[in-house]
Design a protein around this motif. Structure first.
Motif, PDB file in Angstrom:
ATOM      1  N   TRP A  65      71.424  -8.397  58.713  1.00 13.07           N
ATOM      2  CA  TRP A  65      70.445  -9.190  57.963  1.00 13.07           C
ATOM      3  C   TRP A  65      69.967  -8.422  56.735  1.00 13.07           C
ATOM      4  O   TRP A  65      69.904  -8.958  55.629  1.00 13.07           O
ATOM      5  CB  TRP A  65      69.284  -9.536  58.881  1.00 13.07           C
ATOM      6  N   GLN A  82      70.373  -9.200  52.680  1.00  7.74           N
ATOM      7  CA  GLN A  82      69.255  -9.217  51.739  1.00  7.74           C
ATOM      8  C   GLN A  82      69.557  -8.361  50.511  1.00  7.74           C
ATOM      9  O   GLN A  82      69.326  -8.782  49.373  1.00  7.74           O
ATOM     10  CB  GLN A  82      67.982  -8.708  52.433  1.00  7.74           C
ATOM     11  N   ILE A  89      68.911 -15.325  64.340  1.00  6.27           N
ATOM     12  CA  ILE A  89      67.938 -16.336  63.938  1.00  6.27           C
ATOM     13  C   ILE A  89      67.727 -17.367  65.036  1.00  6.27           C
ATOM     14  O   ILE A  89      66.604 -17.667  65.424  1.00  6.27           O
ATOM     15  CB  ILE A  89      68.392 -17.030  62.637  1.00  6.27           C
ATOM     16  N   MET A 140      69.792  -7.019  63.020  1.00  2.94           N
ATOM     17  CA  MET A 140      68.901  -6.855  61.880  1.00  2.94           C
ATOM     18  C   MET A 140      69.564  -6.042  60.779  1.00  2.94           C
ATOM     19  O   MET A 140      69.272  -6.241  59.584  1.00  2.94           O
ATOM     20  CB  MET A 140      67.604  -6.178  62.332  1.00  2.94           C
ATOM     21  N   ILE A 145      75.291 -13.923  61.911  1.00  4.84           N
ATOM     22  CA  ILE A 145      74.358 -12.786  61.817  1.00  4.84           C
ATOM     23  C   ILE A 145      73.797 -12.511  63.205  1.00  4.84           C
ATOM     24  O   ILE A 145      73.130 -13.371  63.788  1.00  4.84           O
ATOM     25  CB  ILE A 145      73.216 -13.078  60.834  1.00  4.84           C
ATOM     26  N   GLY A 151      71.306 -17.736  55.678  1.00  2.00           N
ATOM     27  CA  GLY A 151      71.984 -17.125  56.812  1.00  2.00           C
ATOM     28  C   GLY A 151      71.758 -17.893  58.094  1.00  2.00           C
ATOM     29  O   GLY A 151      70.765 -18.603  58.257  1.00  2.00           O
ATOM     30  N   LEU A 189      61.305 -10.448  59.200  1.00  2.00           N
ATOM     31  CA  LEU A 189      62.470 -10.856  58.420  1.00  2.00           C
ATOM     32  C   LEU A 189      62.260 -10.607  56.929  1.00  2.00           C
ATOM     33  O   LEU A 189      63.216 -10.361  56.202  1.00  2.00           O
ATOM     34  CB  LEU A 189      62.766 -12.348  58.660  1.00  2.00           C
ATOM     35  N   ILE A 222      67.522 -16.176  53.320  1.00  2.00           N
ATOM     36  CA  ILE A 222      67.641 -14.744  53.594  1.00  2.00           C
ATOM     37  C   ILE A 222      66.452 -13.970  53.018  1.00  2.00           C
ATOM     38  O   ILE A 222      65.999 -12.982  53.600  1.00  2.00           O
ATOM     39  CB  ILE A 222      68.954 -14.190  53.003  1.00  2.00           C
TER      40      ILE A 222
END
Length: 422
Positions: A373, A377, A389, A370, A367, A384, A412, A179
């Motif tokens: 995501w 984080q 992804i 974004m 996930i 993840g 990312l 991640i």
């Protein structure tokens, strides 16, 4: 700016039913719909009246605007009754209820497989309704796909035996990434079955059949062998991801499961530390003592152990306390959309904090955005996976995915880069 009715028609909206007990609010909703070019509008002052009208209509409305707090029959009961009658009409909730209630209604519709566009506050505004209606075609397409899905295929234990013996099972891989950095940490191994006559068979269907007909050992060992052979091939090119392989709790009763897994891995020169065995948390373990012994022996040999789908069962804390897990895999239902729903975000943060305190690797699945995501984080999740992804894919597609993924690494990593420079 006048509404382009031709644009509206392109979404396939020909008719709407407004279910609202307040005459003022109902008239307002009808007025907005007419302003947007919808001419065929049905009106109902509560759920019971809506059901009566729907019973008489051979052609159901394309969309329903539903209030929640109504006399005689409220909106929640109306939604439940529509499910029982098999009516999958796209819905839009219009209500001033608190967010937790609106989220619960959204979850209800998802659980019942009913298409829900979302919710709008009262008083409804034209631009909000316009924006919601723009999602209609997408919702309708999803409804058509779900309605056209085939029922479970008539496969037998003999079919599955033939598939295992005839090498019909394939293995797909879904990437798992760090991640913080976006770098590849592993691959989840997923079984796929393309029947020569019936086409693709759902994993839920053939895995359940394998467990029922005592074929789960043979199925698991074939998937394990194929993935380990692939790992051996990847190692020759310097690529050594960890492989996450599902292990049915039923196999924890098998007296030879530890030696069988160990022999396959050793035969191809793959280190046990490269293999993560995922045990579904929501599935029960019949003989706990035997399960503890098997999992402890696997840990002694170096295999990592993951408690899969964490949060979906009722014995989460007990299993974490009793069994030697090294990884906590959080179910997608607590990940997808967690950035929008405070309750999901709190549960997600609590699970990640617990994993950190227990010194477990935390893995979030499902996930898709974004926003999710970035939330992971911020919460300190380790690993993840999900469609954001990469989707599950055969091994032959992994190199192309890796090239594309390398190009996405700056995006990312953006959150941590910004944090470090602040």
């Amino acid at each position: 700016m006048p509404w382009n009715t031709a644009h509206l028609a392109s979404f396939g909206i020909q008719s709407i039913m407004v279910v609202e007990d307040s005459p003022v609010q109902r008239e307002h909703a009808v007025s907005l719909c007419r302003h947007l070019g919808i001419e065929l509008i049905y009106e109902a002052c509560h759920g019971a009246e809506a059901l009566q009208q729907l019973d008489m209509l051979q052609l159901k409305p394309d969309l329903m605007l539903i209030d929640l707090n109504m006399p005689i029959m409220d909106g929640v009961e109306l939604i439940t009754q529509m499910h029982e009658k098999g009516w999958k009409i796209p819905m839009l909730v219009v209500s001033s209820q608190q967010l937790s209630i609106l989220n619960a209604v959204q979850d209800l519709s998802s659980t019942l497989s009913l298409p829900m566009l979302g919710s709008l506050p009262k008083p409804m505004r034209l631009e909000q309704l316009e924006s919601a209606l723009q999602h209609y075609s997408q919702c309708k397409q999803g409804h058509v796909r779900s309605a056209s899905q085939r029922p479970p295929l008539p496969i037998t234990s003999q079919d599955l035996c033939h598939a295992i013996d005839g090498d019909q099972l394939e293995v797909h891989y879904q990437p798992k990434v760090d991640i913080r950095t976006g770098l590849i940490r592993g691959m989840e191994v997923l079984a796929r079955w393309m029947h020569p006559e019936l086409g693709p068979i759902s994993p839920d269907q053939f895995v359940a059949l394998a467990e029922k007909e005592h074929l789960i050992f043979d199925l698991t060992m074939q998937v394990l062998r194929k993935s380990i052979v692939q790992a051996e091939t990847w190692a020759c090119s310097g690529f050594q991801p960890k492989l996450a392989i599902n292990l049915s709790p039923l196999l924890l009763d098998s007296p030879c499961i530890v030696s069988s897994i160990s022999d396959v891995v050793a035969r191809h020169g793959v280190a046990p530390e490269q293999v993560v065995l995922e045990i579904t948390e929501s599935a029960g373990v019949e003989h706990l003592g035997r399960a503890i012994a098997v999992l402890t022996r696997l840990r002694l040999k170096g295999f990592a152990l993951s408690i899969d789908d964490y949060g979906t069962g009722f014995s989460s804390m007990q299993q974490l306390a009793r069994l030697p897990f090294t990884e906590l895999k959080i179910d997608r239902s607590f990940v997808h959309g967690a950035h929008q729903r405070r309750s999901l975000g709190v549960i997600l943060e609590s699970a990640l904090d617990m994993a950190k305190r227990l010194e477990l690797v935390s893995v979030a699945e499902g996930i898709e955005t974004m926003e999710d995501w970035r939330l992971l984080q911020r919460c300190g999740c380790n690993v993840g996976q999900g469609y954001l992804i990469g989707k599950p894919m055969p091994a032959v597609e992994i190199p192309a995915w890796m090239r594309q993924h390398r190009m996405r690494l700056p995006e990312l990593r953006a959150f941590h880069t910004a944090t470090a420079s602040a």
